[in-house]
Motif scaffolding. Structure first.
Motif, PDB file in Angstrom:
ATOM      1  N   LEU A  56       2.881 -20.919 -15.779  1.00  0.00           N
ATOM      2  CA  LEU A  56       2.773 -22.323 -15.404  1.00  0.00           C
ATOM      3  C   LEU A  56       1.332 -22.674 -15.030  1.00  0.00           C
ATOM      4  CD1 LEU A  56       5.991 -22.908 -13.229  1.00  0.00           C
ATOM      5  CD2 LEU A  56       5.521 -23.806 -15.518  1.00  0.00           C
ATOM      6  N   LEU A  57       0.709 -21.809 -14.236  1.00  0.00           N
ATOM      7  CA  LEU A  57      -0.660 -22.048 -13.806  1.00  0.00           C
ATOM      8  C   LEU A  57      -1.611 -22.014 -14.996  1.00  0.00           C
ATOM      9  CD1 LEU A  57      -2.420 -22.477 -11.268  1.00  0.00           C
ATOM     10  CD2 LEU A  57      -2.696 -19.990 -11.145  1.00  0.00           C
ATOM     11  N   ALA A  58      -1.416 -21.042 -15.889  1.00  0.00           N
ATOM     12  CA  ALA A  58      -2.295 -20.914 -17.057  1.00  0.00           C
ATOM     13  C   ALA A  58      -2.185 -22.140 -17.961  1.00  0.00           C
ATOM     14  CB  ALA A  58      -1.943 -19.652 -17.839  1.00  0.00           C
ATOM     15  N   SER A  59      -0.961 -22.613 -18.185  1.00  0.00           N
ATOM     16  CA  SER A  59      -0.772 -23.728 -19.112  1.00  0.00           C
ATOM     17  C   SER A  59      -1.341 -25.036 -18.569  1.00  0.00           C
ATOM     18  CB  SER A  59       0.714 -23.906 -19.424  1.00  0.00           C
ATOM     19  OG  SER A  59       1.435 -24.225 -18.236  1.00  0.00           O
ATOM     20  N   GLU A  60      -1.373 -25.192 -17.250  1.00  0.00           N
ATOM     21  CA  GLU A  60      -1.831 -26.451 -16.662  1.00  0.00           C
ATOM     22  C   GLU A  60      -3.302 -26.423 -16.257  1.00  0.00           C
ATOM     23  OE1 GLU A  60      -0.262 -29.412 -16.238  1.00  0.00           O
ATOM     24  OE2 GLU A  60       1.306 -28.543 -17.485  1.00  0.00           O
ATOM     25  N   VAL A  61      -3.805 -25.245 -15.866  1.00  0.00           N
ATOM     26  CA  VAL A  61      -5.140 -25.175 -15.260  1.00  0.00           C
ATOM     27  C   VAL A  61      -6.185 -24.546 -16.163  1.00  0.00           C
ATOM     28  CG1 VAL A  61      -6.450 -24.156 -13.342  1.00  0.00           C
ATOM     29  CG2 VAL A  61      -4.210 -25.174 -12.921  1.00  0.00           C
ATOM     30  N   LEU A  62      -5.777 -23.575 -16.984  1.00  0.00           N
ATOM     31  CA  LEU A  62      -6.760 -22.753 -17.693  1.00  0.00           C
ATOM     32  C   LEU A  62      -7.445 -23.449 -18.860  1.00  0.00           C
ATOM     33  CD1 LEU A  62      -5.764 -19.004 -18.131  1.00  0.00           C
ATOM     34  CD2 LEU A  62      -7.850 -19.970 -17.195  1.00  0.00           C
ATOM     35  N   LYS A  63      -6.685 -24.078 -19.719  1.00  0.00           N
ATOM     36  CA  LYS A  63      -7.251 -24.615 -20.955  1.00  0.00           C
ATOM     37  C   LYS A  63      -7.966 -25.935 -20.710  1.00  0.00           C
ATOM     38  CE  LYS A  63      -5.096 -23.769 -24.750  1.00  0.00           C
ATOM     39  NZ  LYS A  63      -4.175 -23.767 -25.923  1.00  0.00           N
ATOM     40  N   VAL A  64      -9.231 -25.982 -21.113  1.00  0.00           N
ATOM     41  CA  VAL A  64     -10.059 -27.164 -20.910  1.00  0.00           C
ATOM     42  C   VAL A  64     -10.241 -27.892 -22.233  1.00  0.00           C
ATOM     43  CG1 VAL A  64     -12.377 -27.990 -20.307  1.00  0.00           C
ATOM     44  CG2 VAL A  64     -11.273 -26.211 -18.929  1.00  0.00           C
ATOM     45  N   ARG A  65     -10.007 -29.203 -22.198  1.00  0.00           N
ATOM     46  CA  ARG A  65     -10.226 -30.040 -23.374  1.00  0.00           C
ATOM     47  C   ARG A  65     -11.004 -31.283 -22.938  1.00  0.00           C
ATOM     48  NH1 ARG A  65      -9.663 -26.239 -25.753  1.00  0.00           N
ATOM     49  NH2 ARG A  65      -8.156 -25.639 -27.336  1.00  0.00           N
ATOM     50  N   ASN A  66     -12.020 -31.626 -23.738  1.00  0.00           N
ATOM     51  CA  ASN A  66     -12.858 -32.797 -23.433  1.00  0.00           C
ATOM     52  C   ASN A  66     -13.445 -32.731 -22.030  1.00  0.00           C
ATOM     53  OD1 ASN A  66     -12.216 -33.987 -25.987  1.00  0.00           O
ATOM     54  ND2 ASN A  66     -10.274 -34.726 -25.117  1.00  0.00           N
TER      55      ASN A  66
END
Length: 586
Positions: free
Chosen positions: A479-489
């Motif tokens: 849950l944390l990885a999917s919401e916090v890790l990936k950066v876009r724009n």
């Protein structure tokens, strides 16, 4: 061509390269290695002392065989094949070589045994002795190359030879040379590169005793120890383990003259028979295959086929790894939603050797080959994964192959210790691509992830007191990885604070539902993979059954035939039902 012994579908291979380094060493090299460590004082050995060096020094060195020097000293010695054997090789070439072709000959000397009427456009000889190639009327140009000098798992180590291979040839021929190769897989890799798509590589070789009196010192262990039948299988394996499915129509031929002497089994009777057969020609054999056409663009209807072709010559991956990773990569490709991401994944396929160079060091039991393939496919399926050094180094830390960083991998490893290896692989494939971006926002997201793990787990434990710790860590980390890790724009999906608010609003029922969906996704993926394996195994069994049926029909035809060729008279005659023809003395 006549003499077919092993058809294209009859070969069977182990999943990995089956030979150790000694298999392709020469007797002088083997003896030197054995003598380098004579019996030492037993007490010294028990106490952890080293055996003395054979020459009294602190370190012994392997004795290497200088191929160019050996063949240079043998420059006046000729192979001098029996005319009947030479004719068989020539006849075999005549079935596959045509006027106007370009031919590359490896191990070239004074005679190529080509059909005398054949008019090639180009015939380049690559050998060890210039004077011998100069005496060969068929060769139009030549190059001195030591075929035993290679780059491991890549090819022959010669810039000139590499440029020559780039020209593209219709055929590569290599007669009576495999018995002297230290690194046959690399030589066959270079040969594959040298061929045009659809081009053929033809490898004739003679019985093991054909010229032992002349070149015995140069024979490798595999040539000395194995029979002629085994040599054919070994030669076929050089094709298989150099480019795998990049070769097509692999076949083995026995082109021995009808009156060729038979290989003995080492007993007294066979030795006496061999002495009586000394005036007979030796056996001759050929193994050959064509280079498959490689698709230049992805076929959306056969993504796995395209990816498999890209793996044919890829170093660091065994044949087993290629078969495991190709279908997983195809599914990862299909899962991508934008064409840009798909194109990026194809561009980054070249980073697979970097991944597998690290994975090969993993414990095969704790981290199975299937898990390795899944990690590689998950990494390549992430648009942010480029295979740069920082990403690979972080993958190694995540796998425990390097000392983990104190600020990231050490706490992540400690806090997710209850998760299964499969779950850790999934998490690892999500984290690793986030490194090496050079984006400050991405670096902040990584810090937010590692600092947010413990409070996230604490919230889930408080809401779901009966949930297993393994599931707490799995659910919380993903849950944390999917919401916090990936950066876009320039920004993550959620800041750590936003994530905390969202997580706090979820109920126990919500979290259990998310966990169930997560596990069902894994079950569905496993079921899909099992279905694929079952279909593939069923097809393999169908081919095997068909092969056995054909073999049974062939054997029945042989047993029931009414006429047979009699080598004494050179005619087809009525066969005896039991025992066949009786040769003198038997």
């Amino acid at each position: 061509a006549p003499g077919l012994r092993v058809g294209a579908n009859a070969w069977k291979w182990p999943p990995v390269w089956p030979y150790d380094g000694n298999f392709f060493k020469r007797e002088v090299e083997m003896n030197a290695k054995a003598n380098a460590n004579p019996l030492a004082n037993p007490m010294q050995m028990m106490m952890g002392g080293d055996a003395p060096d054979a020459n009294g020094g602190e370190n012994s060195t392997d004795v290497s065989f200088d191929s160019l020097k050996f063949w240079g000293e043998k420059s006046e010695v000729r192979t001098e094949l029996d005319e009947r054997v030479a004719e068989k090789i020539t006849n075999h070439y005549s079935f596959y070589l045509r006027d106007g072709m370009s031919v590359l000959e490896l191990g070239a000397a004074d005679n190529s045994y080509l059909p005398p009427t054949l008019k090639l456009n180009k015939h380049v000889g690559v050998g060890a002795v210039q004077s011998q190639m100069d005496a060969n009327p068929s060769i139009t140009s030549s190059l001195i190359v030591d075929l035993n000098n290679v780059i491991d798992d890549d090819g022959v180590d010669s810039a000139e030879f590499g440029e020559l291979c780039d020209e593209g040839f219709d055929a590569v021929i290599m007669a009576n040379t495999i018995d002297f190769l230290n690194h046959p897989r690399e030589v066959f890799k270079s040969s594959w590169r040298a061929l045009k798509p659809g081009g053929v590589m033809i490898v004739p070789f003679l019985a093991k005793d054909a010229y032992a009196d002349k070149f015995d010192e140069a024979f490798t262990k595999q040539w000395r120890d194995m029979t002629d039948d085994q040599h054919m299988w070994v030669c076929g394996s050089f094709f298989q383990f150099s480019a795998g499915e990049g070769w097509d129509g692999l076949k083995g031929f026995d082109i021995s003259p009808d009156d060729a002497r038979k290989e003995g089994d080492g007993n007294m009777l066979s030795k006496l028979q061999q002495n009586n057969d000394s005036d007979k020609p030796c056996g001759a054999f050929v193994v050959q295959a064509k280079k498959k056409f490689m698709e230049e663009e992805v076929d959306e209807n056969d993504v796995e086929g395209f990816i498999s072709s890209r793996l044919w010559m890829m170093p660091a991956l065994e044949d087993r790894d290629k078969k495991l990773v190709a279908p997983r990569l195809a599914r990862a490709y299909d899962a991508l939603t934008s064409q840009d991401d798909k194109d990026r994944m194809v561009q980054h396929l070249g980073s697979l050797p970097k991944i597998y160079a690290s994975l090969i060091k993993m414990d095969q039991f704790a981290f199975t080959f299937s898990m390795q393939a899944q990690l590689a496919a998950d990494l390549l399926g992430d648009p942010d994964f480029e295979g740069n050094d920082l990403q690979v180094n972080n993958m190694k830390m995540g796998l425990g192959l390097r000392k983990p960083s104190k600020d990231f991998w050490a706490p992540v490893g400690k806090l997710t210790a209850a998760m299964t290896p499969e779950e850790k692989v999934n998490l690892l494939s999500y984290i690793v691509p986030r490194f090496g971006s050079g984006d400050a926002a991405q670096d902040e997201a990584l810090e937010a992830f590692v600092s947010g793990l413990e409070p996230t787990f604490a919230v889930i434990r408080s809401k779901c007191p009966t949930m297993k710790e393994r599931d707490v860590q799995l659910l919380g980390s993903e849950l944390l990885a999917s919401e916090v890790l990936k950066v876009r724009n320039g920004a993550p999906s959620s800041t750590r604070q936003e994530f905390a608010v969202w997580l706090g609003a979820l109920s126990e029922v919500d979290l259990e539902f998310i966990l169930t969906k997560r596990k069902s996704f894994k079950d569905d993926a496993n079921q899909e993979l099992e279905t694929f394996k079952e279909e593939r195994d069923a097809e393999t069994k169908r081919v095997e059954d068909r092969r056995e049926k054909i073999q049974e029909q062939v054997m029945a035809a042989r047993e029931n035939r009414s006429v047979v060729f009699n080598p004494r008279t050179g005619k087809m005659e009525e066969a005896e039902k039991k025992g066949g023809f009786q040769f003198p003395g038997f």
